[in-house]
Structures are given as C-alpha cells and as structure tokens.
Design a protein around this motif. Structure first.
Motif, mmCIF file in Angstrom:
data_model
loop_
_atom_site.group_PDB
_atom_site.id
_atom_site.type_symbol
_atom_site.label_atom_id
_atom_site.label_comp_id
_atom_site.label_asym_id
_atom_site.label_seq_id
_atom_site.Cartn_x
_atom_site.Cartn_y
_atom_site.Cartn_z
ATOM 1 N N ALA A 38 0.822 -1.212 0.000
ATOM 2 C CA ALA A 38 0.000 0.000 0.000
ATOM 3 C C ALA A 38 0.854 1.260 0.000
ATOM 4 O O ALA A 38 0.488 2.274 -0.606
ATOM 5 C CB ALA A 38 -0.939 -0.010 1.212
ATOM 6 N N LYS A 39 2.008 1.208 0.666
ATOM 7 C CA LYS A 39 2.874 2.385 0.728
ATOM 8 C C LYS A 39 3.369 2.774 -0.657
ATOM 9 O O LYS A 39 3.422 3.960 -1.009
ATOM 10 C CB LYS A 39 4.052 2.112 1.658
ATOM 11 C CG LYS A 39 4.978 3.303 1.835
ATOM 12 C CD LYS A 39 6.091 2.984 2.811
ATOM 13 C CE LYS A 39 7.042 4.171 2.976
ATOM 14 N NZ LYS A 39 8.156 3.868 3.901
ATOM 15 N N GLN A 42 0.681 4.393 -2.572
ATOM 16 C CA GLN A 42 0.372 5.727 -2.057
ATOM 17 C C GLN A 42 1.435 6.753 -2.411
ATOM 18 O O GLN A 42 1.115 7.922 -2.676
ATOM 19 C CB GLN A 42 0.207 5.664 -0.537
ATOM 20 C CG GLN A 42 -0.199 6.991 0.091
ATOM 21 C CD GLN A 42 -0.331 6.891 1.597
ATOM 22 O OE1 GLN A 42 -0.050 5.855 2.180
ATOM 23 N NE2 GLN A 42 -0.776 7.954 2.231
ATOM 24 N N THR A 43 2.712 6.334 -2.428
ATOM 25 C CA THR A 43 3.791 7.321 -2.519
ATOM 26 C C THR A 43 4.524 7.363 -3.848
ATOM 27 O O THR A 43 5.177 8.357 -4.155
ATOM 28 C CB THR A 43 4.835 7.071 -1.408
ATOM 29 O OG1 THR A 43 5.416 5.773 -1.607
ATOM 30 C CG2 THR A 43 4.192 7.135 -0.034
ATOM 31 N N CYS A 67 -5.617 -0.063 2.766
ATOM 32 C CA CYS A 67 -5.615 0.681 1.498
ATOM 33 C C CYS A 67 -6.609 1.837 1.484
ATOM 34 O O CYS A 67 -6.942 2.350 0.408
ATOM 35 C CB CYS A 67 -5.918 -0.270 0.340
ATOM 36 S SG CYS A 67 -4.709 -1.602 0.162
ATOM 37 N N SER A 69 -6.310 4.941 2.202
ATOM 38 C CA SER A 69 -5.790 6.167 1.591
ATOM 39 C C SER A 69 -5.522 6.002 0.104
ATOM 40 O O SER A 69 -5.364 6.992 -0.619
ATOM 41 C CB SER A 69 -4.496 6.592 2.299
ATOM 42 O OG SER A 69 -3.504 5.585 2.165
ATOM 43 N N VAL A 70 -5.472 4.736 -0.380
ATOM 44 C CA VAL A 70 -5.155 4.469 -1.781
ATOM 45 C C VAL A 70 -6.408 4.383 -2.648
ATOM 46 O O VAL A 70 -6.348 4.552 -3.862
ATOM 47 C CB VAL A 70 -4.346 3.155 -1.885
ATOM 48 C CG1 VAL A 70 -4.022 2.812 -3.332
ATOM 49 C CG2 VAL A 70 -3.061 3.258 -1.079
ATOM 50 N N GLN A 73 -7.082 6.965 -5.283
ATOM 51 C CA GLN A 73 -6.149 6.818 -6.400
ATOM 52 C C GLN A 73 -6.582 5.704 -7.337
ATOM 53 O O GLN A 73 -6.537 5.837 -8.567
ATOM 54 C CB GLN A 73 -4.746 6.502 -5.868
ATOM 55 C CG GLN A 73 -3.867 7.706 -5.574
ATOM 56 C CD GLN A 73 -2.522 7.255 -5.044
ATOM 57 O OE1 GLN A 73 -2.407 6.903 -3.867
ATOM 58 N NE2 GLN A 73 -1.516 7.266 -5.886
ATOM 59 N N LYS A 680 8.190 11.358 1.152
ATOM 60 C CA LYS A 680 7.468 10.104 1.264
ATOM 61 C C LYS A 680 6.806 10.022 2.635
ATOM 62 O O LYS A 680 7.318 10.544 3.616
ATOM 63 C CB LYS A 680 8.411 8.912 1.096
ATOM 64 C CG LYS A 680 8.924 8.718 -0.319
ATOM 65 C CD LYS A 680 9.784 7.478 -0.382
ATOM 66 C CE LYS A 680 10.285 7.235 -1.793
ATOM 67 N NZ LYS A 680 11.177 6.066 -1.869
#
Length: 682
Positions: A38-39, A42-43, A67, A69-70, A73, A680
């Motif tokens: 997930a990182k 996200q980044t 996920c 925050s994703v 996106q 990041k």
C-alpha cells in the motif's frame, strides 16, 4: 508497462504466489509483473507506467483498512485514466459496493459498504458452505460455465457470487457457477450465479472473480495442510489448459495483451551457482578457509551451510554439476536448498555446456586484472534473486573476501526492488549484485565517508560502461535519473521527432525538460542494501539492466540497431551488439576505479561526471511539501548527497529568491515526468 500485484496486509501468501505465477506465464515479457504494498501505491508515481492493478485472494477487511488512503487513487486510475483493476476472490469482494460474507456466523461474518464500487451490487458469500480461514477444509474444484456453454473446473475456497449481475448495464458475466449455490444470488428463478464479471468503470475496466482461476494445480500439490485434497488437485490438473485459456481471454477483455504460447511458459527450476576466480585464485582459497571455520555439516564431500533464510549445499568441482542440479529439479525456488559449486585449478572457468547464456571466460577477458570488485564471480543460469540471496543470508555473505564478489544470473525468478517489489527477470535482462566494503573513514584523508554516494557511483559506473563499450557507443541516448535509475530515449519518440544521434556524443539530442515523460523510459534500476560489521560498511549493489529483452520498455541492443541504421546511411562501421559478459566486466572496472577514487579523495572528481550524465541539469520542479513553490535543480551537496533546489522568483525561470532546499534521496519521491518532489510518507 507494469502489472502490479498487491502484497500487503490481507493478501494470502499462497494467493500472491499463484497470482504472480499465472500472470507471469500469461503476460511476460509483454508486461513486467511485480508486487507492491500500500505504501508504494500511495507514494510512488506508478499510474502512468501501469496497465493493471491486481488484488489477490486473502481477507477483504484488511484491504479496506490498509488501502483506505489508496482507494481514491485506484478509483481515479480506473475511471479517469483508463486503467484496469483485477480482483481475485477477496480482491473481488473488495471491489464491490457491498459485502455480505457468512452472515449470521459470529466467527466469520463480514457485512458492510465498500468504497471502490467497481461492481455496483453485492458480493455475497461464501458461495459454498465449509469455508475456514487458512485451511483447505472448504476448498473444492467448482465448475464454471461460459456464455458459449463450455465448462471447466477451477479452484474455489470461500469466494462469493456477484448478486443480481444481470441487473447492471455496465456488468458482463464472463462465467457462471454451474452448480447450485448455498447463498441467494438472484431475484430471478433458475438464474445461475455470476462467478466472474467484467465491469466497465468510466474509461477503465474491472475484472472480478469469486473462485480462483489464477490458482496453479502444480503449486497446490506443495501445500502442507491436513485438509489437503489430492483428488481435487488431480481434477484441476485435467482442466489446466481450459483454465489458462479462460484467463487469457478474460485478461484480453480487460485490455491486456497475452502470450500466444503460454502453455509452454512454466517457471524454470533453479540451477547451481558456480563460484570461480581464475584471475585471483587466492580468493577461492580464502572463501574455503572461511567455510571451514563456519558452522557447517560435511557429508560425502558435500558441505551444508545453514544460512539465515536458505540452506546451501556446497560442492567442489564441476563434475558434481549433475548431482547438484538434480537436487533443484522441480523444487519451489524460494524453498529449495541452493547449490554452490566451487571451481578447481583444473577447470578455472565454467564449461560452456553448463553456462550457455554467459561465457565466464569472456567475462574475465575484459575484466581488468587490477580490478577487485567482481574478481570473484558467482554465476547461475536460473537464480532466485542476486540481491535477496545475499542480503537474506549474511552468514554466506560473510564468507566472501571483501570487495571481491559479483553475483550474476541470467534468469531471476524472484527479483527484488525498492518498496518490496518482486518480479521475474527473463533472458536479456542482465541481473547482478556487486558486494563492496567501504571503511568508515578514508585511510588517505581521515575524513568520514558518506555511503549515500555509493548509489550514485554504481549507476555512474554502469552508464560509463555502456557509453564506453566500443567506439560509437557514446551516441547511445542513455542517461541517469536521480538518484540511481538509468533511462533511455524511447524509440517511438526518436522516430516522431526525426532525431539523428550519430556523431553527436554526449551532447546528443537535447530533450526539452517538459517532454521527459514521452521522451525517456527506464531500462535499469539499482537497489542498495547496507549493513555494518567488522568496523566497515558492507553494501550490496543489485542492478537489473535491459540489454536485449524485447519487453515493455526498450533495450541497449534495440538502440544499437537504431544507431546502426543511421550509420549505414553514412557508410560508417556498424556497432557491435552488446554482450552481457563484456558489459559486466566494464561495469566492474569502472565501479572499482570510481569507488577507490571516492574513498581516497571524496566526491569532487565524481560529481562533475555524474552531472554530465544525468537528466536534471537546470530542471524546474514543484516542491509539493513547500506550498508548491517552483525551484531549479542545481546539484548535489558534497556532504550527504542531498539534492539542491533553488527557489525561483514567481513567474521567472532564471531569477532566484535566495531560498535553497536540500532533499534526501531516500526520503523523497521524485517524479521527473511531473516535475514534483515531495516527502514520502513513513
């Protein structure tokens, strides 16, 4: 282009393994199939380089949490940017509007709204009773019926049905369950349950499944579970061709291009690792002495070393190749004991019959006798990961003499990258890891050494090896992306602009900075793993370079052909094709020279060369974590290798405010295509 498989909280390790195995078989070399967490989603700036995002089986609720925050996106990527989403089992539940799972069961019940909503209705399950987490108790071979009436069996374990799928105009059912289900699924009597659906979502598509058409029967045979059902696996094996054909058709419908010869694409078995040092045999002697002092078991002249994550069986002499190879046949690469064969004075080089894809004698022909790095070579035709093997087994790594070993593989089946990415490197991708040791301070000047510069040095060395490969190679349009990636001009951009490069050398064709996205594509990346022992730094410099693979980007030999077309028109001698052995040797020669210069004298001589070969001279970027100010890149700090960005006066590209920002290579995501630098999230 990439196909990204989620491998984070909620994803079952077995599901990830099956998903990656099947997708690689169907999609590579047309796409690079790799895992992300997930990182990374996200980044990292993944959207423009990705054809599909895949969520495998596992558990839906951890997906929702990890996920969260994703999700915006992902929705934008599919609906606005035309991307594809694929969800198998739990990934299918995750992409519905509402999940109803084991309703009424206090131990299993999951009930609630979902945010992706690629399928506008309910994902309801388990479709068949008997499911248990982390168990084969509820697993079965279910029959799927296709719209044309064909049927085949595939693996099922806890998946759902897409309720009332015939109600939605944007949903097409690609397969129904042929058997009665244990949960309600349609308001219409006699309507079979939707097992696999294709959803149109804005500009993109989502392929969602309840069962597991991605599961590979031969991998199920290796599962250790007291509920293991051998007869089920045998049945699935009989339907293997139909499974792959169905999935190929489904992936094509979602917008991906698949191999036509997928039936023959099975992951190869590992091969023994061949250790040699014909130019410095004393290094082999030192390794063997270190091995004698290690905690090993010796039986019938075979030394067994228990590493941190892998076991190693070590043989002496190539006469043992067949025995060492047989131990690896049909074994799971990440689980098998690895075999190492130490060369003898009678056979200092590996016989070509054992290394058809890498001529070790040719490698040493081009390696400078004074070069330390790479003077000890460990080569394998098929390996797991040159970087992970050494990084995860420090007991083995500690046995090699300092700053001497280079590990090379022709095919990597478990390649590793930043952010936890994994992928397979096929033939044509030069995969290597160099082991170097750096002191805390320079023996010559006494100054502390900042090892952040080693990543710059390694990529500079590789770039110089390419451009100095032979006369005329200075025209290759290859440049460094900060801090340690290698990019090449896209052939389609080259043709669209009617560019000529022959005879221009490093000046080449100057690409406008605002056209870097269509102009350049990544052909190599560097992964640095650092540890500290014996009062010095130990660094593993892992690199994969596209030398000749006709994959989703471009290759060095593609550019050799393009430049030769120019040279032929000018009646100039043609450039030779790049040979991996020579290129690796030149890389080691350059790395050894630049690294010694750096240890003795610092960065003063290295940085101008790095600037001469990077993409970012005078590039204007936006600092998103500093109120979106505009700044110009002017260099790298000499102490800690930080990127220097000078703030511009609003409305100008040449006047500065006086504010200067220093940005860390490992603490920032740098998207050269969008001109953004931002911290990041850690």
């Amino acid at each position: 282009m990439n196909v990204l498989v989620y491998n984070g909280a909620g994803a079952s390790p077995d599901s990830v393994k099956h998903t990656v195995s099947t997708l690689r078989r169907l999609l590579e070399p047309l796409y690079a199939v790799c895992t992300v967490n997930a990182k990374v989603l996200q980044t990292e700036p993944w959207e423009g380089k990705t054809s599909a995002v895949v969520f495998p089986g596992g558990a839906d609720l951890p997906y929702v949490k990890e996920c969260a925050s994703v999700i915006p996106q992902l929705k934008k990527y599919v609906s606005k940017q035309g991307g594809s989403f694929i969800g198998f089992c739990a990934g299918g539940y995750f992409a519905t509007d509402f999940v109803e799972f084991a309703v009424g069961d206090p131990l299993l019940e999951v009930f609630g709204k979902r945010d992706l909503k690629f399928y506008p209705g309910i994902g309801r399950g388990p479709a068949f009773h008997g499911f248990k987490y982390n168990s084969e108790a509820g697993a079965r071979a279910v029959t799927l019926r296709l719209p044309n009436g064909d049927e085949f069996k595939t693996y099922y374990n806890g998946g759902g049905v897409f309720a009332n799928a015939d109600r939605y105009e944007n949903v097409e059912v690609l397969a129904h369950y042929a058997e009665p289900l244990d949960v309600p699924h349609s308001e219409k009597a006699q309507t079979p349950g939707a097992a696999v659906v294709l959803c149109k979502v804005g500009k993109g598509r989502a392929l969602l499944t309840g069962p597991h058409p991605e599961y590979v029967p031969r991998l199920l045979q290796r599962m250790h579970d007291h509920e293991y059902n051998e007869s089920m696996v045998n049945i699935l094996g009989e339907h293997e061709v139909a499974r792959l054909k169905f999935l190929k058709d489904a992936l094509t419908r979602v917008g991906l291009h698949c191999n036509s010869n997928f039936a023959d694409r099975i992951a190869p078995s590992l091969t023994p690792l061949l250790l040699m040092s014909p130019s410095k045999p004393q290094l082999l002697s030192e390794f063997e002495r270190n091995l004698e002092g290690a905690d090993v078991c010796i039986k019938e002249d075979i030394v067994t070393l228990k590493g941190n994550t892998d076991n190693f069986q070590i043989y002496k002499g190539y006469a043992n190749y067949e025995a060492a190879s047989s131990e690896l046949l049909d074994q799971e690469p990440d689980e098998a004991s690895k075999s190492i064969i130490i060369s003898t004075s009678d056979e200092p080089y590996a016989p070509r019959t054992l290394t058809p894809n890498f001529d070790t004698k040719k490698y040493y022909k081009y390696l400078n006798p004074q070069t330390s790095v790479g003077s000890l070579l460990m080569y394998g035709e098929v390996i797991t990961s040159s970087s992970a093997l050494l990084n995860n087994n420090r007991k083995l790594l500690s046995l090699f003499p300092d700053t001497s070993m280079l590990h090379v593989g022709t095919i990597q089946v478990s390649g590793r990258g930043r952010g936890g990415n994994t992928w397979i490197n096929p033939k044509g991708i030069s995969a290597s890891t160099a082991c170097v040791n750096v002191p805390l301070a320079s023996p010559r000047t006494g100054r502390p050494i900042s090892i952040v510069f080693v990543q710059y040095i390694a990529m500079l060395a590789y770039c110089k090896a390419i451009l100095g490969y032979a006369p005329g190679f200075e025209d290759l349009p290859v440049r460094i992306k900060w801090p340690n990636d290698l990019y090449a001009l896209r052939p389609d951009y080259y043709f669209s602009k009617n560019i000529t490069l022959t005879g221009k050398g490093l000046s080449g064709y100057t690409v406008p900075l605002d056209e870097l996205e269509p102009a350049f594509v990544k052909i190599s990346g560097l992964l640095v793993n650092t540890s500290f022992f014996n009062n010095k730094y130990s660094l593993l410099l892992g690199c994969g370079l596209n030398v000749s693979h006709d994959g989703p980007t471009t290759s060095l030999n593609t550019w050799v052909k393009l430049l030769n077309a120019e040279r032929e028109k000018c009646n100039m001698p043609l450039l030779p094709e790049v040979e991996v052995e020579k290129l690796q040797a030149l890389y080691m020669n350059n790395l050894d020279f630049i690294l010694k210069e750096f240890v003795d004298n610092g960065v003063d001589r290295m940085l101008p060369e790095y600037y001469n070969l990077w993409l970012h001279t005078n590039q204007i970027v936006t600092l998103t974590d500093h109120q979106n100010i505009r700044a110009k890149l002017v260099g790298i700090t000499k102490d800690y290798g930080l990127l220097i960005a000078k703030e511009l006066v609003p409305g100008t590209n040449t006047q500065f405010t006086g504010n200067v920002y220093e940005l860390q290579p490992d603490g920032n995501s740098f998207d050269i295509f969008k001109g953004l630098i931002s911290k990041k999230v850690t």
